[in-house]
Design a protein around this motif. Structure first.
Motif, PDB file in Angstrom:
ATOM      1  N   GLU A 139      23.230   5.946 -37.054  1.00 45.34           N
ATOM      2  CA  GLU A 139      22.686   4.596 -36.985  1.00 45.34           C
ATOM      3  C   GLU A 139      23.541   3.633 -37.801  1.00 45.34           C
ATOM      4  OE1 GLU A 139      20.508   1.480 -35.799  1.00 45.34           O
ATOM      5  OE2 GLU A 139      20.380   3.540 -35.029  1.00 45.34           O
ATOM      6  N   ALA A 140      24.013   4.090 -38.963  1.00 44.74           N
ATOM      7  CA  ALA A 140      24.886   3.237 -39.777  1.00 44.74           C
ATOM      8  C   ALA A 140      26.166   2.895 -39.024  1.00 44.74           C
ATOM      9  CB  ALA A 140      25.217   3.932 -41.095  1.00 44.74           C
ATOM     10  N   ALA A 141      26.715   3.865 -38.287  1.00 49.21           N
ATOM     11  CA  ALA A 141      27.933   3.609 -37.513  1.00 49.21           C
ATOM     12  C   ALA A 141      27.660   2.631 -36.374  1.00 49.21           C
ATOM     13  CB  ALA A 141      28.488   4.924 -36.964  1.00 49.21           C
ATOM     14  N   TYR A 142      26.510   2.749 -35.713  1.00 47.98           N
ATOM     15  CA  TYR A 142      26.166   1.808 -34.646  1.00 47.98           C
ATOM     16  C   TYR A 142      26.083   0.383 -35.178  1.00 47.98           C
ATOM     17  CZ  TYR A 142      24.885   5.865 -31.759  1.00 47.98           C
ATOM     18  OH  TYR A 142      24.909   7.035 -31.045  1.00 47.98           O
ATOM     19  N   ARG A 143      25.405   0.225 -36.309  1.00 41.76           N
ATOM     20  CA  ARG A 143      25.283  -1.124 -36.880  1.00 41.76           C
ATOM     21  C   ARG A 143      26.643  -1.659 -37.309  1.00 41.76           C
ATOM     22  NH1 ARG A 143      20.722   1.192 -39.600  1.00 41.76           N
ATOM     23  NH2 ARG A 143      21.958   1.257 -41.522  1.00 41.76           N
ATOM     24  N   ALA A 144      27.446  -0.804 -37.957  1.00 41.34           N
ATOM     25  CA  ALA A 144      28.779  -1.232 -38.376  1.00 41.34           C
ATOM     26  C   ALA A 144      29.652  -1.580 -37.172  1.00 41.34           C
ATOM     27  CB  ALA A 144      29.440  -0.135 -39.210  1.00 41.34           C
ATOM     28  N   ALA A 145      29.528  -0.818 -36.083  1.00 42.62           N
ATOM     29  CA  ALA A 145      30.309  -1.096 -34.876  1.00 42.62           C
ATOM     30  C   ALA A 145      29.937  -2.444 -34.286  1.00 42.62           C
ATOM     31  CB  ALA A 145      30.100   0.018 -33.850  1.00 42.62           C
ATOM     32  N   ARG A 146      28.650  -2.786 -34.311  1.00 41.53           N
ATOM     33  CA  ARG A 146      28.234  -4.094 -33.787  1.00 41.53           C
ATOM     34  C   ARG A 146      28.815  -5.227 -34.634  1.00 41.53           C
ATOM     35  NH1 ARG A 146      23.207  -1.342 -32.894  1.00 41.53           N
ATOM     36  NH2 ARG A 146      22.331  -2.187 -34.825  1.00 41.53           N
ATOM     37  N   ARG A 147      28.750  -5.078 -35.958  1.00 38.82           N
ATOM     38  CA  ARG A 147      29.312  -6.118 -36.831  1.00 38.82           C
ATOM     39  C   ARG A 147      30.830  -6.200 -36.650  1.00 38.82           C
ATOM     40  NH1 ARG A 147      25.551  -3.634 -40.392  1.00 38.82           N
ATOM     41  NH2 ARG A 147      27.222  -2.455 -41.416  1.00 38.82           N
ATOM     42  N   TYR A 148      31.468  -5.045 -36.566  1.00 37.02           N
ATOM     43  CA  TYR A 148      32.923  -4.991 -36.376  1.00 37.02           C
ATOM     44  C   TYR A 148      33.326  -5.693 -35.079  1.00 37.02           C
ATOM     45  CZ  TYR A 148      37.492  -2.733 -35.592  1.00 37.02           C
ATOM     46  OH  TYR A 148      38.820  -2.482 -35.327  1.00 37.02           O
ATOM     47  N   LEU A 149      32.611  -5.382 -34.003  1.00 37.81           N
ATOM     48  CA  LEU A 149      32.935  -5.985 -32.709  1.00 37.81           C
ATOM     49  C   LEU A 149      32.697  -7.486 -32.735  1.00 37.81           C
ATOM     50  CD1 LEU A 149      33.836  -5.459 -29.816  1.00 37.81           C
ATOM     51  CD2 LEU A 149      31.441  -5.101 -29.198  1.00 37.81           C
ATOM     52  N   MET A 150      31.651  -7.923 -33.426  1.00 34.33           N
ATOM     53  CA  MET A 150      31.359  -9.353 -33.517  1.00 34.33           C
ATOM     54  C   MET A 150      32.510 -10.105 -34.187  1.00 34.33           C
ATOM     55  SD  MET A 150      28.007 -11.116 -35.221  1.00 34.33           S
ATOM     56  CE  MET A 150      28.312 -10.313 -36.806  1.00 34.33           C
ATOM     57  N   ILE A 151      33.023  -9.554 -35.300  1.00 31.20           N
ATOM     58  CA  ILE A 151      34.128 -10.204 -36.003  1.00 31.20           C
ATOM     59  C   ILE A 151      35.380 -10.244 -35.126  1.00 31.20           C
ATOM     60  CG2 ILE A 151      35.712  -9.999 -37.952  1.00 31.20           C
ATOM     61  CD1 ILE A 151      33.004 -11.018 -38.765  1.00 31.20           C
ATOM     62  N   HIS A 152      35.670  -9.146 -34.435  1.00 27.12           N
ATOM     63  CA  HIS A 152      36.894  -9.095 -33.649  1.00 27.12           C
ATOM     64  C   HIS A 152      36.780  -9.874 -32.339  1.00 27.12           C
ATOM     65  CE1 HIS A 152      39.380  -6.553 -36.178  1.00 27.12           C
ATOM     66  NE2 HIS A 152      38.263  -5.958 -36.530  1.00 27.12           N
ATOM     67  N   LEU A 153      35.583 -10.028 -31.825  1.00 28.12           N
ATOM     68  CA  LEU A 153      35.410 -10.934 -30.689  1.00 28.12           C
ATOM     69  C   LEU A 153      35.644 -12.376 -31.132  1.00 28.12           C
ATOM     70  CD1 LEU A 153      32.321  -9.446 -28.801  1.00 28.12           C
ATOM     71  CD2 LEU A 153      34.714  -9.427 -28.084  1.00 28.12           C
ATOM     72  N   LEU A 154      35.191 -12.709 -32.331  1.00 29.41           N
ATOM     73  CA  LEU A 154      35.472 -14.034 -32.880  1.00 29.41           C
ATOM     74  C   LEU A 154      36.977 -14.248 -32.992  1.00 29.41           C
ATOM     75  CD1 LEU A 154      34.742 -16.688 -34.360  1.00 29.41           C
ATOM     76  CD2 LEU A 154      34.620 -15.354 -36.475  1.00 29.41           C
ATOM     77  N   GLY A 155      37.674 -13.263 -33.566  1.00 27.92           N
ATOM     78  CA  GLY A 155      39.121 -13.376 -33.665  1.00 27.92           C
ATOM     79  C   GLY A 155      39.788 -13.484 -32.305  1.00 27.92           C
TER      80      GLY A 155
END
Length: 561
Positions: A139-155
């Protein structure tokens, strides 16, 4: 196309998509052989454009070679090989294929000759790295993946806007030196800086990478930030802003690395620290500093991956990841301890390691440019890197007070990966000429002078003395550190709850009122049109003539006004 040639990045991506269909020995052989094949293909790419095609009236160059791109493609292929060997026993069927898509995309960026191709592979890197993180399955990896993807989609959005602006303004898609002379170039720079973990979004890296698996973090450490360093060298050499951003990142990584308790978060902050030092080299913009940033990127991929391999081995064999839970593992994991120590010495720029022959080039470039404060800060940052990555990590994990754990050494493939990368760290440090020959500019630098060796040893010895003198203040505590990701992980959700929820309720009331008004209006209209309604009655000729006269009069007034 100007020449029939296999694209190394695409070969690795296509091969990655076939890996899930292999089992047993065939899969293990393919995991190691595929990136080695790609490495051979990298060295078949000639200087200049190798592929060119027309797209929407633009000439794209998906495959182009020169010394800089070839060096980065080489280290990415080597990293895929070492990471694949380390991850052979990984049970996830998704991680290694995703990592190879990730690595192939990084090679694609390194060999791209136009901004459109750079953007396409850039976004594919984000997909591959997100899948590597997500494949951990927690679950921690899923949440981190969502945050990670959000930042990189912004970039990615920012980079897309910049590339579009560049094409509209100039009609040119060539990826060459850009400078900061237009809004489009600023947007491209910001998109690159997000991936290198520059402030104020540096926290995405230590937030995401430690949540991957014991092998996934090794892959994640190598490609995103180093690809960003490559595009900065290609597009923005000599940009003074990068010097100060890089110095900030260097000390930010040191401070948080010293505060951290999680061993992989310590090393994640090391990645930020090292990226900052490379950015300083890019910002200085001289041939010496650019050679230094390139050499440090090459060497850094190896020694940071080696550190994370040793940390991943500890995590795999003990199930622990905090300094407070570890200690004394040198008793039963001597090989892992030795390899981790080699990586720690290399990241600290100890003589006869790869860090010594690469980091010092950037410091020398600052000294040659009479930038005393930059040289002093780089020297302090070198000492700080020794404190948090060179001493804190191996000391508390392998040599400090016995934790009572008695894990065995990791599986053979993991040990071989660590040994090979340890050998590379020492071989490059003892014999730097092969690496220097690959650098984009001629190298006249001699790292092993008496003054340089003695100065570096003094710096490291006094840093070590300070570490052990201050050890009571650096003792392990079961704590967490708050970083800037606290803003989007806690403050923004709280703000949404406090402000957004009332606004949402007000919006829902407004929508409901509009719905009621429209519904009642429609009911009134339907009521008037029923059989005995007003509009269903028979109207007299006199009334109709009067309404026609009113309409004509209104039309005349509007016409003459």
């Amino acid at each position: 196309m100007t020449e029939v040639l296999f694209h190394p990045g695409l070969v690795l991506i296509v091969g990655a998509l076939l890996l899930p269909f292999l089992r047993g020995t065939a899969r293990s052989v393919a995991i190691v052989a595929l990136p080695l094949l790609v490495l051979a293909l990298v060295w078949q790419v000639p200087d200049g454009p190798a592929w060119q095609l027309r797209f929407l009236d633009y000439t794209l160059t998906p495959l182009q070679g020169d010394k800089l791109s070839r060096l980065f493609a080489t280290i990415f292929a080597l990293m895929a090989t070492g990471g694949g060997l380390f991850a052979i026993t990984q049970k996830s069927r998704v991680e290694v294929p995703a990592a190879f898509v990730y690595a192939g995309s990084a090679i694609g960026v390194a060999l791209a000759g136009d901004l459109v191709t750079v953007f396409v592979f850039w976004e594919l890197m984000a997909v591959g790295s997100t899948l590597v993180l997500w494949s951990q399955g927690t679950e921690a990896a899923y949440r981190a993946a969502r945050r990670y993807l959000m930042i990189h989609l912004l970039g990615g959005v920012v980079l897309f806007a910049g590339v579009t602006g560049q094409i509209v303004n100039t009609g040119d898609v060539t990826f060459a030196r850009l400078g900061l002379d237009s809004p489009a170039h600023w947007l491209i720079l910001i998109g690159f800086l997000i991936n290198v973990a520059a402030p104020p979004l540096s926290a995405w890296l230590p937030d995401a990478y430690p949540e991957a698996s014991w092998s996934g973090t090794v892959f994640l450490s190598a490609f995103t930030t180093k690809t960003a360093v490559y595009v900065l060298i290609r597009g923005f050499p000599g940009t003074e802003l990068l010097i100060w951003l890089g110095l900030f990142m260097a000390f930010y990584g040191i401070i948080y690395g010293l505060l951290e308790n999680d061993i992989r978060r310590i090393l994640a902050y090391t990645i930020v620290n090292q990226g900052g030092l490379m950015m300083v080299g890019v910002g200085l913009g001289t041939e010496m500093s650019l050679n230094g940033a390139t050499a440090q990127a090459f060497a850094g991929v190896i020694y940071v991956a080696l550190l994370l391999m040793s940390a991943g081995s500890v995590m795999q064999m003990t199930g622990k990841r905090k300094c407070t839970e570890l200690g004394g593992l040198v008793r039963t994991m001597p090989l892992t301890a030795v390899c981790g120590t080699v990586g720690a010495l290399a990241v600290s720029a100890f003589p006869f390691t790869s860090g010594f022959i690469s980091k010092s080039m950037v410091s020398q470039a600052a000294l040659d440019g009479h930038l005393l404060w930059v040289w002093l800060l780089l020297t302090a940052a070198s000492a700080g890197a020794f404190l948090h990555a060179g001493l804190k990590f191996p000391w508390f994990v392998f040599f400090h007070k016995d934790s009572g754990l008695r894990p065995a050494e990791p599986p053979l493939s993991m040990r071989w990966a660590m040994v090979i990368f340890s050998f590379l760290c020492i071989a490059l440090g003892v014999w730097p000429e092969p690496l220097y020959a690959l650098l984009p500019y001629h190298v006249s630098y001699v790292p092993y002078t008496g003054a340089h060796v003695v100065t570096q040893l003094q710096l490291l010895l006094f840093s070590g003395l300070a570490f052990f003198v201050l050890l009571p203040y650096l003792k392990r505590t079961l704590t967490i550190t708050l970083d800037t990701d606290w803003m989007w992980r806690f403050v923004l959700p709280a703000l949404l709850h406090k402000v957004g929820m009332p606004l949402m309720k007000a919006w829902n009331l407004l929508v409901h009122a509009a719905y009621v008004l429209i519904t009642e209006s429609m009911a009134l209209v339907l009521y008037q049109h029923r059989q005995d309604g007003r509009f269903a009655r028979t109207w007299s000729t006199r009334s109709m003539a009067m309404w026609v006269l009113v309409l004509l009069l209104g039309f005349l007034i509007l016409y003459y006004v």
